[in-house]
Design a protein around this motif. Structure first.
Motif, PDB file in Angstrom:
ATOM      1  N   TYR A 174       0.821  -1.204   0.000  1.00 31.56           N
ATOM      2  CA  TYR A 174       0.000   0.000   0.000  1.00 31.56           C
ATOM      3  C   TYR A 174       0.862   1.265   0.000  1.00 31.56           C
ATOM      4  N   GLY A 175       2.078   1.169   0.550  1.00 34.00           N
ATOM      5  CA  GLY A 175       2.941   2.330   0.700  1.00 34.00           C
ATOM      6  C   GLY A 175       2.932   2.908   2.100  1.00 34.00           C
ATOM      7  N   PHE A 176       2.259   2.221   3.022  1.00 40.14           N
ATOM      8  CA  PHE A 176       2.191   2.706   4.407  1.00 40.14           C
ATOM      9  C   PHE A 176       3.450   2.344   5.187  1.00 40.14           C
ATOM     10  N   VAL A 177       4.042   1.198   4.873  1.00 41.62           N
ATOM     11  CA  VAL A 177       5.251   0.726   5.542  1.00 41.62           C
ATOM     12  C   VAL A 177       6.416   0.821   4.573  1.00 41.62           C
ATOM     13  N   ASP A 178       7.576   1.269   5.076  1.00 42.37           N
ATOM     14  CA  ASP A 178       8.753   1.450   4.222  1.00 42.37           C
ATOM     15  C   ASP A 178       9.512   0.152   3.977  1.00 42.37           C
ATOM     16  N   ALA A 179       9.618  -0.695   5.008  1.00 46.53           N
ATOM     17  CA  ALA A 179      10.362  -1.940   4.871  1.00 46.53           C
ATOM     18  C   ALA A 179       9.842  -2.954   5.878  1.00 46.53           C
ATOM     19  N   VAL A 180       9.971  -4.233   5.520  1.00 44.18           N
ATOM     20  CA  VAL A 180       9.536  -5.327   6.384  1.00 44.18           C
ATOM     21  C   VAL A 180      10.706  -6.277   6.589  1.00 44.18           C
ATOM     22  N   PHE A 181      10.907  -6.708   7.830  1.00 42.76           N
ATOM     23  CA  PHE A 181      12.015  -7.591   8.168  1.00 42.76           C
ATOM     24  C   PHE A 181      11.525  -8.741   9.036  1.00 42.76           C
ATOM     25  N   PRO A 182      12.249  -9.856   9.039  1.00 42.83           N
ATOM     26  CA  PRO A 182      11.931 -10.906  10.012  1.00 42.83           C
ATOM     27  C   PRO A 182      12.009 -10.329  11.422  1.00 42.83           C
ATOM     28  N   ALA A 183      11.179 -10.832  12.308  1.00 44.13           N
ATOM     29  CA  ALA A 183      11.101 -10.288  13.668  1.00 44.13           C
ATOM     30  C   ALA A 183      12.465 -10.240  14.339  1.00 44.13           C
ATOM     31  N   GLU A 184      13.262 -11.277  14.121  1.00 46.76           N
ATOM     32  CA  GLU A 184      14.564 -11.349  14.793  1.00 46.76           C
ATOM     33  C   GLU A 184      15.570 -10.350  14.234  1.00 46.76           C
ATOM     34  N   ASP A 185      15.295  -9.794  13.052  1.00 47.71           N
ATOM     35  CA  ASP A 185      16.228  -8.842  12.434  1.00 47.71           C
ATOM     36  C   ASP A 185      15.759  -7.390  12.540  1.00 47.71           C
ATOM     37  N   LEU A 186      14.538  -7.173  12.986  1.00 48.50           N
ATOM     38  CA  LEU A 186      13.943  -5.832  12.929  1.00 48.50           C
ATOM     39  C   LEU A 186      14.776  -4.806  13.685  1.00 48.50           C
ATOM     40  N   LYS A 187      15.101  -5.077  14.926  1.00 46.69           N
ATOM     41  CA  LYS A 187      15.842  -4.114  15.754  1.00 46.69           C
ATOM     42  C   LYS A 187      17.185  -3.772  15.117  1.00 46.69           C
ATOM     43  N   GLN A 188      17.893  -4.778  14.655  1.00 44.51           N
ATOM     44  CA  GLN A 188      19.204  -4.543  14.042  1.00 44.51           C
ATOM     45  C   GLN A 188      19.089  -3.692  12.787  1.00 44.51           C
ATOM     46  N   GLU A 189      18.092  -3.976  11.960  1.00 38.55           N
ATOM     47  CA  GLU A 189      17.937  -3.239  10.708  1.00 38.55           C
ATOM     48  C   GLU A 189      17.508  -1.792  10.955  1.00 38.55           C
ATOM     49  N   VAL A 190      16.623  -1.588  11.924  1.00 34.39           N
ATOM     50  CA  VAL A 190      16.194  -0.221  12.249  1.00 34.39           C
ATOM     51  C   VAL A 190      17.367   0.571  12.806  1.00 34.39           C
ATOM     52  N   GLU A 191      18.119  -0.048  13.702  1.00 32.39           N
ATOM     53  CA  GLU A 191      19.274   0.654  14.278  1.00 32.39           C
ATOM     54  C   GLU A 191      20.335   0.938  13.227  1.00 32.39           C
ATOM     55  N   ARG A 192      20.482   0.036  12.264  1.00 31.68           N
ATOM     56  CA  ARG A 192      21.439   0.268  11.177  1.00 31.68           C
ATOM     57  C   ARG A 192      21.055   1.531  10.390  1.00 31.68           C
ATOM     58  N   PHE A 193      19.777   1.664  10.104  1.00 32.37           N
ATOM     59  CA  PHE A 193      19.288   2.858   9.397  1.00 32.37           C
ATOM     60  C   PHE A 193      19.443   4.108  10.260  1.00 32.37           C
ATOM     61  N   ALA A 194      19.106   3.986  11.548  1.00 31.74           N
ATOM     62  CA  ALA A 194      19.235   5.128  12.457  1.00 31.74           C
ATOM     63  C   ALA A 194      20.683   5.604  12.532  1.00 31.74           C
ATOM     64  N   LEU A 195      21.623   4.675  12.532  1.00 32.88           N
ATOM     65  CA  LEU A 195      23.042   5.035  12.612  1.00 32.88           C
ATOM     66  C   LEU A 195      23.505   5.785  11.362  1.00 32.88           C
ATOM     67  N   LYS A 196      22.921   5.453  10.200  1.00 41.57           N
ATOM     68  CA  LYS A 196      23.271   6.183   8.978  1.00 41.57           C
ATOM     69  C   LYS A 196      22.879   7.656   9.095  1.00 41.57           C
ATOM     70  N   ILE A 197      21.710   7.888   9.689  1.00 44.08           N
ATOM     71  CA  ILE A 197      21.276   9.274   9.898  1.00 44.08           C
ATOM     72  C   ILE A 197      22.121   9.932  10.978  1.00 44.08           C
ATOM     73  N   ALA A 198      22.349   9.213  12.077  1.00 38.91           N
ATOM     74  CA  ALA A 198      23.091   9.772  13.219  1.00 38.91           C
ATOM     75  C   ALA A 198      24.531  10.113  12.849  1.00 38.91           C
ATOM     76  N   ALA A 199      25.046   9.521  11.777  1.00 40.04           N
ATOM     77  CA  ALA A 199      26.420   9.819  11.341  1.00 40.04           C
ATOM     78  C   ALA A 199      26.532  11.193  10.694  1.00 40.04           C
ATOM     79  N   GLN A 200      25.377  11.806  10.382  1.00 39.35           N
ATOM     80  CA  GLN A 200      25.382  13.107   9.712  1.00 39.35           C
ATOM     81  C   GLN A 200      25.289  14.254  10.727  1.00 39.35           C
TER      82      GLN A 200
END
Length: 255
Positions: A174-200
């Protein structure tokens, strides 16, 4: 804080709604605590991006039913609904990006909370649904208005008018969610994205969040371009900017 867990690390903060026994239902107390922590993070230069998630198996189940059903009629309901709507507007208009880490069920008000964030990353186990219509009400926290801005009108209306529950993958389609991950990977993937922003640099992050708000406020593109030029000019020639440019030029000379 009694309803929220807070953690800060590596340039990002994680806010966990901590009412797992009621699937992180939004209470008046939770709203007050979340407003306080958002105000604190807004002024904290160590926080460049925020992650919002839920404890346990749910993201947010909606409003706290005992508190909300106690309100009868417009006079009682409007202040209560308005209090949560103001919180979601605060999230929507926040000076730093907020990522909704949707770890589980996000139905009713949970979809409204998720829709106020700037990014939505979901577990494959997450379930979504604007179920309010089946309860003889509508979205009451601004979620319908945001959804109509976020999605093509027909797709938004289909979710609002049917009250259908959908999977995370369907929400992505639908375009409501940007990305979907397995439950066990969600936290790691979100934090990986957050770190890319936090590096700026924070100054640039906050500047782009203003560009977003100019668009959302309805300013014409010409006005937004003028403001963008003015904003960039105000940042131009700072010590940090000059250092980066000089470093780039010195590398070019060495080649």
């Amino acid at each position: 804080m009694e309803t929220i867990l807070f953690e800060k690390q590596d340039g990002f903060a994680t806010i966990t709604l901590n009412r797992p026994d009621v699937h992180n239902a939004i209470s008046v107390e939770l709203v007050d605590e979340l407003v306080d922590i958002l105000d604190e993070c807004a002024g904290d230069d160590e926080v460049k991006v925020l992650i919002l998630t839920g404890a346990g198996k749910s993201f947010v189940s909606g409003g706290d039913l005992p508190q909300f059903i106690a309100a009868r009629g417009r006079e009682q309901a409007e202040p209560l609904l308005g209090k949560v709507a103001a919180l979601l507007s605060k999230i929507d208009q926040y000076s730093k990006p907020i990522i909704a880490m949707i770890n589980g069920s996000a139905v009713g008000g949970g979809c409204e909370v998720a829709g106020a964030a700037h990014f939505r990353f979901a577990s494959r186990e997450a379930v979504f649904g604007f179920v309010q219509i089946g309860m003889h009400i509508t979205t009451g926290w601004g979620g319908g208005a945001r959804l109509l801005d976020l999605l093509p009108e027909s797709k938004a209306l289909s979710l609002l008018l049917t009250g259908e529950r959908i999977t995370a993958e369907e929400a992505k389609d639908y375009g409501f969610v940007d990305a979907v991950f397995p439950a066990e990977d969600l936290k790691q993937e979100v934090e990986r994205f957050a770190l890319k922003i936090a590096a700026q640099p924070l100054v640039g992050i906050e500047a782009y969040m203003r560009v977003l708000q100019w668009k959302r406020s309805g300013l014409a593109q010409g006005q937004r371009i003028k403001l963008e030029v003015e904003q960039c000019a105000g940042l131009w020639g700072s010590e940090a900017h000059v250092q980066v440019v000089e470093k780039f030029l010195s590398k070019g000379k060495k080649r």
